[in-house]
Write an enzyme that holds these catalytic residues in place. Structure first.
Site, short mmCIF file in Angstrom:
data_model
loop_
_atom_site.label_atom_id
_atom_site.label_comp_id
_atom_site.label_asym_id
_atom_site.label_seq_id
_atom_site.Cartn_x
_atom_site.Cartn_y
_atom_site.Cartn_z
N GLU A 48 -3.58 8.19 6.74
CA GLU A 48 -3.40 7.39 7.92
C GLU A 48 -4.23 8.24 9.29
O GLU A 48 -3.61 8.54 10.19
CB GLU A 48 -1.87 7.25 8.35
CG GLU A 48 -1.25 6.24 7.46
CD GLU A 48 -1.47 4.89 7.65
OE1 GLU A 48 -2.24 4.74 8.78
OE2 GLU A 48 -0.87 4.02 7.15
N GLU A 98 -0.27 3.06 -1.94
CA GLU A 98 1.18 2.86 -1.66
C GLU A 98 1.59 1.46 -1.68
O GLU A 98 0.77 0.67 -1.34
CB GLU A 98 1.27 3.21 0.13
CG GLU A 98 1.29 4.78 0.31
CD GLU A 98 1.60 5.12 1.64
OE1 GLU A 98 2.36 4.26 2.60
OE2 GLU A 98 1.07 6.11 2.12
C1 IPT Z 1 2.53 4.31 5.40
C2 IPT Z 1 2.45 5.74 5.78
O1 IPT Z 1 1.41 6.20 4.79
C3 IPT Z 1 3.55 6.52 4.87
O2 IPT Z 1 3.60 7.84 5.26
C4 IPT Z 1 4.89 5.70 5.58
O3 IPT Z 1 5.10 5.99 6.68
C5 IPT Z 1 4.83 4.22 4.72
O4 IPT Z 1 3.88 3.85 5.49
C6 IPT Z 1 6.16 3.49 5.20
O5 IPT Z 1 7.38 4.14 4.83
S1 IPT Z 1 1.76 3.74 6.89
C7 IPT Z 1 2.40 2.13 7.06
C8 IPT Z 1 2.93 1.89 8.52
C9 IPT Z 1 1.38 1.01 6.88
#
Ligand code: IPT
Length: 981
Positions: free
Chosen positions: A422, A498
């Site tokens: 990010e 993710e």
């Molecule tokens: C994404 C992040 O990469 C991760 O660190 C964590 O924050 C997750 O989301 C949510 O729990 S970023 C997301 C805002 C797309």
């Protein structure tokens, strides 16, 4: 007005903690090795400590050997975080920086912890050579003195830093002083979604470097799948020999050898013990031969496409934060292996180096991610000020990449380097990628957050909905405007780095993703967000324990329970999400049907099936009638076999019969005992049996003053509500219920497409609907109660008719018909009945799905069987209380109190069973588990349907087929009270 002559007052040099440039003084980074014959001394333990509110510290100097220097100080444990040891407080934000964004400056408030430790060298500490002082991780900036001499400063919290200290050391009475600032320029690069936890949170040690010992070494161990040969070459900065006795290898550093080897993979983590022998040191090597690369648009290891069944892992412990001991690291990997997880992304920083040793040993594919995130700049127009797009920061970025790669390069488990998380886009990322490719061309580079993927060998997305993943799988993704960039991205393999946000109840939709990964070769799997809830162990004033989240520690600004989004609860108990994931990603698929027998498909990428023992069972109504071993021929990866099953036992009792076939470990492994179940399948053994015999002669309802009796049941005549059954007074008779305590996924995130359903539920007022009785009608056959269930202030309603009948055997039957009125703008949370039983009804047994919780899109792991539990055991303790605990496909359930048992049967539709000692409204009102206390009633929900769970707390809503749309529905249940066992 400021009238100073600007040109003549050069701005002062920024203090070291606001200087983004890597500081000289620390040694060049190098590989980490766990053990060798060189001496080491741990400086872990109890250190003197004092906290100051600003970076300049307070009080007299503490760096030299004044015995009074630490008078009045407290003590902290190193490794550790001072905010978890009674000094200051932890704070949680997901995206926001916890300081004004003005890079690289920091506010005056900059909690600063002075740490001091005295130590003697062991008597046998060698006098020759050099000695290094090594820090494995300090958050976020340290300034170090040894015996009064300043060694230097460093930033880069999750990365190692070393100083040469030999000439400064004394035999006795050394004083090591470390000033740690919570905030530094480096904090702009460390905006990961996690607790802000300053401190010396990984080991501090002294390492002896004998004369003639290497500064560094680089093991290159490849595998040629076409010949079965491994290649080995070890680079080293001093002359030495490399010995691998098992392979008969004895070669010089720099020389390459080839030998027939067994390759390393996450499935078969074959390591060869070796040794690097130099004049000054013998270093053990653990060599895993494997080759990784992108070929034909696929990420391949040893020539084969691999499928990642991954998780994102933060380092977390509910009491010690990011300071983890080895047992906890091993526990994580053992739990991953036991739940069929085969890959880890070290989100979002390199883990403790010992974790990677364990990944090598136990077998996990690793995406090693650099300690880098600048997410908080997303709120500035065009990410203004983003360090990755500002070349003043490039040296710091490359320094971070370098510290990661150099430290971790010798781990076979590390397949891919990830630049960070990010950070949007910028040339600093390209500089990191270029440095990494030059140093280690043998591993692909990953970066997700630049939509054009100029620096990534992998097309990677987070939380993409199923249909987008499918389009990418078909290679039909939306093109980029630049044709060259588009062609590049189109050539890349795809990962969901993710997905499936495991916050609270969920994640839903895992099985639907897995189908895509197993259909499209380009989709090489994903990494669930995330491994563990970061709930901090906290106590109420009267000593009851619970897990705290954002806002529980006096933070002004925070992101609440978004920090609790893992597959494990904070204490590392698996949540239902992990049980579901285990089933969804099982590496062997077992399917079958009554006519064709069983089909076994080996979904491993490298392993055969000979390590698995297969068994079958024939069960009727959840009771095992016959069982045996199933001889399955060894199956190569990707191969399948269809096998007959034995004839159904002739003497089987009547009733619903199923086959269950299981695959279990034949022998114990480093991560599970023999008999551990890896995969299973279950299917009907015969077409569903004909519906039970039609009910016996019906009895007629009778009106009796203010009451109506119908067989064993007593109703109130005015509203037609069931009051008592066979002498059991109900706390509340069954009535329509459509509310659930919103899950984190129901609440959702405002940035996700589609409206958050909980907002609509709340707006409509589903938590406070009214019931109006329109008619109570008695016929010879039935008691019919016509009602209208509706929220205030709306013209929406659910017209609900209850039709009660009873037979002479004492069974009470209910048929419910529901017809929505008006335009329902949202799905219903649930559709079913709620009833209240006296608190004594605390034991539950059922025949249906279990043993754990299930919802429409989280039900893969729910297996038909006979189960029992207490009402307490039916609860899933989500850190923020919310809807939980439903059991799917229930054919019958019995709730018991002493000798009395209420039996509830599907009539005929199976139902969802939920029972708890508080109402859904009380569950909804609770912020933490300690806010819930048992009342006088056991609340039971018997649902005809449930709305799906989805992943909208960060991702897509439930797929359309898992939505519970308000529509006409019709369902039945039968009740009977039994006294005596
Ligand atoms: C994404 C992040 O990469 C991760 O660190 C964590 O924050 C997750 O989301 C949510 O729990 S970023 C997301 C805002 C797309």
């Amino acid at each position: 007005m400021d009238d100073r002559p600007r040109d003549e007052t050069p701005s002062p040099a920024p203090p070291y903690y606001e200087n983004p440039l890597p500081t000289p003084g620390t040694l060049p980074p190098r590989a980490w090795w766990g053990a060798s014959d060189a001496a080491r001394l741990t400086l872990n333990g109890s250190w003197a400590f004092r906290l100051a509110p600003t970076a300049s510290g307070t009080g007299p100097g503490f760096t030299a050997d004044d015995p009074a220097a630490t008078a009045g100080w407290d003590r902290v444990t190193v490794p550790g975080h001072w905010v978890l040891q009674g000094h200051g407080a932890p704070a949680y934000t997901g995206v926001a920086y916890l300081f004004p964004v003005d890079p690289p400056r920091m506010p005056d408030e900059n909690p600063t912890g002075d740490h001091r430790r005295e130590f003697d060298l062991p008597g046998d500490w060698p006098a020759d050579g050099e000695t290094l002082l090594r820090f494995e991780g300090v958050d976020s900036c340290a300034r170090v003195w040894l015996n009064g001499t300043e060694l230097g400063t460093f930033q880069g919290s999750r990365l190692p830093h070393e100083f040469a200290v030999g000439p400064l050391l004394r035999r006795r009475g050394n004083v090591l002083a470390v000033r740690v600032h919570q905030w530094s320029a480096g904090s702009y690069l460390e905006d990961q979604d996690m607790w802000w936890l300053p401190g010396i949170f990984r080991e501090v040690s002294l390492l002896h470097r004998p004369a003639g010992s290497p500064a560094d070494h680089f093991v290159h161990a490849g595998y040629d799948h076409t010949t079965g040969e491994g290649t080995l070459r070890v680079e080293c900065d001093v002359p030495g020999r490399v010995l691998v006795p098992e392979l008969g290898l004895d070669l010089a550093c720099g020389q390459e050898a080839r030998a027939a080897v067994e390759p390393w993979s996450a499935e078969v983590p074959r390591l060869y013990a070796g040794e690097l022998v130099t004049a000054g040191e013998r270093i053990p090597l653990r060599i895993g031969f494997r080759t990784v690369g992108i070929e034909d648009g696929l990420l391949k290891v040893n020539g084969r496409r691999v499928l990642f069944r991954g998780v994102n892992r933060h380092e977390f412990h509910p009491e010690t934060g990011r300071a983890l001991d080895r047992e906890t690291m091993r526990r994580d990997i053992v739990l991953m292996k036991q739940h069929n997880v085969n890959a880890v992304r070290t989100s979002h920083y390199p883990p403790h180096p010992a974790f990677l040793d364990l990944c090598d040993e136990l077998g996990l594919w690793v995406i090693d991610e650099c300690d880098l995130e600048t997410h908080g700049f997303c709120w500035m127009p065009d990410w203004r000020g983003n360090p990755v797009a500002d070349e003043r920061w490039t040296p710091a970025l490359v320094d971070r990449a370098r510290r990661m790669v150099e430290r971790d390069k010798n781990h076979p488990s590390v397949l891919v380097w990830s630049l960070g998380n990010e950070c949007h886009a910028g040339r600093g990322l390209s500089a990191m990628a270029a440095w990494i490719r030059a140093r280690d061309p043998a591993r692909p580079v990953h970066y997700e957050n630049d939509p054009e993927y100029p620096d990534s060998d992998i097309f990677s997305r987070m939380y993409a909905p199923h249909e987008e993943v499918e389009r990418i799988g078909r290679r039909e993704e939306e093109p980029l405007s630049d044709p060259e960039r588009d062609a590049h991205r189109r050539s890349l393999p795809f990962l969901l780095v993710e997905y499936a946000h495991a916050m609270g109840n969920g994640p839903g939709g895992l099985a639907d993703y897995q189908r895509l990964f197993e259909t499209y070769e380009r989709c090489q799997g994903g990494f669930v967000w995330e491994w563990i809830d970061h709930g901090l162990l906290t106590r109420t004033a009267d000593g009851r324990e619970y897990f705290g989240y954002g806002g529980d520690f006096g933070e002004g600004y925070h992101d609440g329970n978004f920090v609790c989004d893992g597959l494990l609860f904070p204490d590392r108990t698996p949540s239902p999400g992990l049980i579901e994931y285990k089933k969804v990603v099982e590496p062997v698929r077992i399917t079958g049907d009554a006519a064709q027998g069983v089909t076994i498909r080996n979904g491993h990428d490298f392993a055969g099936t000979s390590h698995l023992a297969f068994t079958w069972a024939y069960e009727v109504e959840g009771r095992r009638i016959a069982a045996g071993d199933l001889a399955v021929p060894p199956l190569e990866p990707g191969h399948k076999a269809r096998l007959p099953l034995p004839a159904a036992p002739a003497d089987a009792p009547p009733g619903e019969a199923v086959w269950t076939v299981r695959a279990c470990l034949r022998a114990g492994t480093a991560w599970a005992e023999a008999g551990h179940e890896v995969a299973w399948g279950q299917w009907p053994a015969a077409p569903a049996p004909a519906p039970a015999a039609p009910p016996g002669p019906r009895v007629a309802p009778r009106r009796d003053g203010g009451l109506i009796t119908l067989g064993p049941a007593v109703f109130d005549a005015g509203r037609g509500r069931l009051r008592a059954l066979g002498g059991l007074p109900l706390a509340e008779g069954p009535r329509l219920d459509v509310f659930r305590a919103p899950t984190d996924n129901d609440i959702g995130m405002h940035w996700e497409p589609g409206t958050q359903v909980s907002v609509l539920w709340e707006r409509i007022g589903l938590h406070r609907v009214r019931h109006r009785t329109d008619e109570v009608r008695l016929t010879d056959e039935a008691l019919t109660v016509r009602t209208r269930v509706a929220p205030d202030a709306r013209d929406l309603a659910l017209a609900t008719t209850y039709r009660w009948t009873a037979d002479e055997e004492g069974t009470l039957r209910l048929r419910v018909a529901v017809t929505p009125e008006g335009d329902w703008p949202c799905p219903l949370p649930r559709l079913g009945l709620r009833l209240g039983l006296p608190a004594a009804f605390g034991r539950v047994s059922w025949y249906g799905g279990g043993p754990g919780e299930a919802y429409p899109d989280t039900r893969a792991a729910s297996r038909l069987g006979r189960y029992r539990a207490t009402v307490e055991e039916l609860q899933t303790p989500y850190v923020r209380p919310q809807e939980n605990g439903a059991r799917a496909d229930v054919r019958w359930a019995e709730l018991s109190a002493g000798e009395a048992t209420l039996r509830i049967e599907a009539d005929p539709e199976p139902f969802w069973l939920t029972a708890r000692r508080w109402s859904s409204e009380q569950l909804d009102a609770a912020g933490h588990t300690v806010d819930l206390s048992p009342g006088e009633v056991v609340w039971v929900n018997l649902d005809h349907a449930q709305h799906g769970i989805g992943s909208q707390s960060c991702g897509p809503a439930p797929l359309p087929r898992h939505r519970l749309t308000a529509a006409p529905a019709d369902f039945g249940l039968a009740f009977r009270l039994r006294e005596g066992r």
